[in-house]
Enzyme design. Structure first.
Site, PDB file in Angstrom:
ATOM      1  N   ILE A  78      -3.158  -9.238  -8.405  1.00  0.00           N
ATOM      2  CA  ILE A  78      -1.980  -8.684  -7.734  1.00  0.00           C
ATOM      3  C   ILE A  78      -1.370  -9.881  -7.008  1.00  0.00           C
ATOM      4  O   ILE A  78      -2.072 -10.658  -6.366  1.00  0.00           O
ATOM      5  CB  ILE A  78      -2.379  -7.536  -6.772  1.00  0.00           C
ATOM      6  CG1 ILE A  78      -1.171  -6.975  -5.999  1.00  0.00           C
ATOM      7  CG2 ILE A  78      -3.459  -7.937  -5.781  1.00  0.00           C
ATOM      8  CD1 ILE A  78      -1.514  -5.723  -5.146  1.00  0.00           C
ATOM      9  N   SER A  79      -0.050 -10.038  -7.135  1.00  0.00           N
ATOM     10  CA  SER A  79       0.603 -11.216  -6.563  1.00  0.00           C
ATOM     11  C   SER A  79       0.553 -11.212  -5.034  1.00  0.00           C
ATOM     12  O   SER A  79       0.370 -10.174  -4.401  1.00  0.00           O
ATOM     13  CB  SER A  79       2.065 -11.272  -6.992  1.00  0.00           C
ATOM     14  OG  SER A  79       2.177 -11.264  -8.391  1.00  0.00           O
ATOM     15  N   GLN A  80       0.779 -12.398  -4.488  1.00  0.00           N
ATOM     16  CA  GLN A  80       0.898 -12.568  -3.039  1.00  0.00           C
ATOM     17  C   GLN A  80       2.123 -11.775  -2.547  1.00  0.00           C
ATOM     18  O   GLN A  80       3.180 -11.833  -3.183  1.00  0.00           O
ATOM     19  CB  GLN A  80       1.096 -14.066  -2.828  1.00  0.00           C
ATOM     20  CG  GLN A  80       1.312 -14.511  -1.431  1.00  0.00           C
ATOM     21  CD  GLN A  80       1.678 -15.996  -1.402  1.00  0.00           C
ATOM     22  OE1 GLN A  80       1.604 -16.692  -2.414  1.00  0.00           O
ATOM     23  NE2 GLN A  80       2.064 -16.465  -0.244  1.00  0.00           N
TER      24      GLN A  80
END
Ligand code: SAH
Length: 204
Positions: free
Chosen positions: A51-53
């Site tokens: 999951i992206s930042q």
């Protein structure tokens, strides 16, 4: 929820910051990572994906310039977090994920979050998603090897835009904003060096 240094983020649209602040990110990660859900960094979601930042999600969403009447295509559903952010800003979100187990889990997570305007399809998003085309906006959350996939350009409305990471798996990926004008001419602008998992072509 306030992320660390959120006041320094290069995000202009207050609606985007508001959506990110209100997002229950802990719903989109597994134990034991839920305890770190409100840290501003990427987290594992299984199957070698992340999951992206939150800052990158906010930046990409801001660059996408989503309006309330838009239909948005996302390539790379992953956890469903980015799709849920888009769902708060757009009319409709169509998201495509190449790993079936992640697509299934994302559907459950989006339902738990109460998102009713997102559909998740298990497919190769390199080809876009023709049944629902055209799209006002397209976001790709896995790195495209060299240039923008042509099917995505074809499925974009005139005056539309695509936000995507481009480049190999090394350190040379760039976040791009690609726009298509009324005549169908396409141009891209480099925004920032980024690091994403690669776009793959094989259904799992
Ligand atoms: N947007 C996600 C982050 C995704 S990570 C989130 O908010 O959590 C990138 C995702 O792209 C991974 O889940 C990976 O499986 C998926 N992916 C890679 N290649 C793809 C392709 N060709 N079509 C659709 N999804 C793809």
């Amino acid at each position: 929820m306030q992320y660390e240094r959120m006041n320094e983020w290069r995000v202009r649209d207050p609606r985007v910051l508001d959506a990110i602040r209100r997002m229950p990110r802990h719903l989109f990660v597994d134990m034991p990572d839920v305890f770190e859900a409100y840290e501003d960094r990427p987290l594992p979601i299984g199957h070698g994906q992340t999951i992206s930042q939150p800052y990158i999600v906010a930046l990409m969403t801001d660059l996408l310039a989503v309006e309330p009447h838009h239909k948005v295509l996302e390539v790379g559903t992953g956890s469903g977090f980015q799709a849920a952010v888009l769902a708060r800003l757009a009319r409709e979100v169509v998201s495509v994920e190449i790993i079936d187990a992640l697509a299934k889990k994302a559907r459950e997570r989006l339902a738990a979050d109460g998102c009713h305007n997102v559909e998740v399809h298990h497919d190769d998003g390199y080809e876009g998603y023709p049944p629902k085309a055209p799209y006002d906006r397209i976001i790709v959350t896995a790195a495209c090897p060299e240039s923008v996939p042509q099917p995505l350009v074809d499925q974009l409305v005139p005056d539309g835009r695509i936000v995507l990471p481009c480049g190999g798996s090394g350190e040379d990926q760039q976040l791009l904003v690609v726009t298509k004008d009324e005549e169908g001419r396409v141009r891209g602008e480099e925004i920032l060096a980024v690091r994403f998992v690669p776009l793959t072509r094989r259904l799992r």
